[in-house]
Design an enzyme around this catalytic site. Sequence first.
Site, PDB file in Angstrom:
ATOM      1  N   GLY A 320       0.833  -1.195   0.000  1.00  0.00           N
ATOM      2  CA  GLY A 320       0.000   0.000   0.000  1.00  0.00           C
ATOM      3  C   GLY A 320       0.865   1.240   0.000  1.00  0.00           C
ATOM      4  O   GLY A 320       0.979   1.957  -0.984  1.00  0.00           O
ATOM      5  N   ARG A 362       0.512  11.586  11.616  1.00  0.00           N
ATOM      6  CA  ARG A 362       1.478  10.522  11.904  1.00  0.00           C
ATOM      7  C   ARG A 362       2.652  10.993  12.764  1.00  0.00           C
ATOM      8  O   ARG A 362       3.180  10.220  13.566  1.00  0.00           O
ATOM      9  CB  ARG A 362       1.998   9.912  10.602  1.00  0.00           C
ATOM     10  CG  ARG A 362       0.915   9.178   9.813  1.00  0.00           C
ATOM     11  CD  ARG A 362       1.489   8.457   8.601  1.00  0.00           C
ATOM     12  NE  ARG A 362       2.310   7.325   9.010  1.00  0.00           N
ATOM     13  CZ  ARG A 362       3.621   7.288   8.942  1.00  0.00           C
ATOM     14  NH1 ARG A 362       4.305   8.339   8.488  1.00  0.00           N
ATOM     15  NH2 ARG A 362       4.278   6.218   9.343  1.00  0.00           N
ATOM     16  N   CYS A 393      -4.327  24.194  17.846  1.00  0.00           N
ATOM     17  CA  CYS A 393      -4.138  24.570  19.259  1.00  0.00           C
ATOM     18  C   CYS A 393      -3.660  23.348  20.042  1.00  0.00           C
ATOM     19  O   CYS A 393      -4.390  22.785  20.862  1.00  0.00           O
ATOM     20  CB  CYS A 393      -5.439  25.122  19.826  1.00  0.00           C
ATOM     21  SG  CYS A 393      -5.240  25.904  21.430  1.00  0.00           S
ATOM     22  N   GLU A 394      -2.431  22.934  19.785  1.00  0.00           N
ATOM     23  CA  GLU A 394      -1.861  21.720  20.361  1.00  0.00           C
ATOM     24  C   GLU A 394      -0.353  21.791  20.199  1.00  0.00           C
ATOM     25  O   GLU A 394       0.159  21.953  19.089  1.00  0.00           O
ATOM     26  CB  GLU A 394      -2.430  20.489  19.646  1.00  0.00           C
ATOM     27  CG  GLU A 394      -1.688  19.200  19.860  1.00  0.00           C
ATOM     28  CD  GLU A 394      -1.642  18.778  21.306  1.00  0.00           C
ATOM     29  OE1 GLU A 394      -0.530  18.591  21.824  1.00  0.00           O
ATOM     30  OE2 GLU A 394      -2.723  18.650  21.905  1.00  0.00           O
ATOM     31  N   TYR A 423      -1.605   7.304   4.248  1.00  0.00           N
ATOM     32  CA  TYR A 423      -2.106   7.513   5.603  1.00  0.00           C
ATOM     33  C   TYR A 423      -2.283   8.977   6.001  1.00  0.00           C
ATOM     34  O   TYR A 423      -2.823   9.250   7.074  1.00  0.00           O
ATOM     35  CB  TYR A 423      -1.232   6.784   6.639  1.00  0.00           C
ATOM     36  CG  TYR A 423      -1.152   5.309   6.361  1.00  0.00           C
ATOM     37  CD1 TYR A 423      -2.274   4.505   6.536  1.00  0.00           C
ATOM     38  CD2 TYR A 423       0.005   4.733   5.862  1.00  0.00           C
ATOM     39  CE1 TYR A 423      -2.229   3.158   6.242  1.00  0.00           C
ATOM     40  CE2 TYR A 423       0.063   3.382   5.568  1.00  0.00           C
ATOM     41  CZ  TYR A 423      -1.061   2.601   5.767  1.00  0.00           C
ATOM     42  OH  TYR A 423      -1.018   1.264   5.468  1.00  0.00           O
TER      43      TYR A 423
END
Length: 465
Positions: A320, A362, A393-394, A423
Amino acid sequence: MSHTHVAGSIHADVAAAPVWLGLPDDVNALLPQLWSRNTAKNEAGELTVAGLTVSEIADRVGTPAYVLDEDDLRSRARDFATAFSGWDVFYAGKSFLCRAVVRWIAEEGLNLDVCTGGELAVALAAGMDPARIGLHGNNKSEEELATALRVGVGRIIVDSEEEIARLSSLSDQLDVRPKLMVRVTAGVEAHTHEYISTAHEDQKFGFSISGGQAAGALRQIHDHPRLQLLGIHSHIGSQIFDADGFEVAVRRTLRLHAAFAAQTGVELPELDLGGGFGIAYTSQDTPSSAQELAEALNAIVRAECLAAGVAVPKLSIEPGRSISGPSTFTLYRVGTVKPVQLDSGATRLYVSVDGGMSDNIRTALYGAEYSATLASRGSDAGPALSRVVGKHCESGDIVVRDEFLPADIRPGDLIAVPGTGAYSRSMASNYNHVPRPPVVSVRDGVISTLVRRETVDDLLALDVG
């Protein structure tokens, strides 16, 4: 007592560049192994793909955007079909799936692996022959299984006793004879260059070989009047760079295969070795080509079949990421640049872009490493240790943890992050109510929209008030 940062250790340290990230001789240069085959930089230092500059792409579709090189994805699919001639190659749709990609991989001779009813619906909407579809999943619903049986998928990879019972009941109700493979856990976990052959059966997937559950599932399906047993399925990990980790798994799987033949007098016709083949995200990654993987896996299977005293079954694999991953880069626009002094005395540039963890989770989720380049122009400035971060906001909203970018990078510049075809869009979210970017393909200088950009109206349409 030690304490761990709640967002993971990746967000808690202030170390300078990792050992593998060397100071570049030319901060504008591309590492070819990270990019699609039609991506380069022109004389002005601007990134181009399949005949278009990134400025042209940004002007037409905006940023952020996933930019897919169609010829590259197709050629990687062909590489696997050619290298694994005589095998069934199933493209793992979970890496990235849309109707156009389904059509492309079918045209290049590949089958398709799906693992939910939604992925199956996309495949069917694209016109994929159901007989060329395999259905995975550790908790398939009765509705998903019934749909798969009604349309006639080519195989279902069974993952639990409950699923066997559901298929038994549904096969009677629908008067069908589904073709099944049994997913087993071989006690091997492979990741990049390392593999470990103990203590990896504590997971949600598959039937244990060592515990006897796999043998029991095979016999149960074999003895059922409606269920057709195709063979055994094994998957050992992801981002695997070579075939070494498969040797132990193939040996254990073929021992199970041989034991079943000894008990029943029937040699199972098929064996699937799964996927997980890796790609290069950074300069430290050295994945094998499809041809190298095929040569190694063919040699392993032949040797282990000879040792087990069984014929070589029909073989299949499920690449994949190794097809979709390198075909795509994400294009961002820089909003702010902030130098931050580290405890070590070094300075890191925090380069904030108009996307982030909502379009590529990821890095925050797995600690995945990525690379980046200044895409809209060349630069005479020296390299500066940088971290590409998003707008969310992180504090863990990191896109590229460590990279050297030109020291004069500034708001308005375009940055491209390669290797995001697998992904990124598949795991994208609407965190902070940010609409997801579009997926556009480029071929011979022509842009096509594969998945359109979400809008605020799309978000509000789901909010029933």
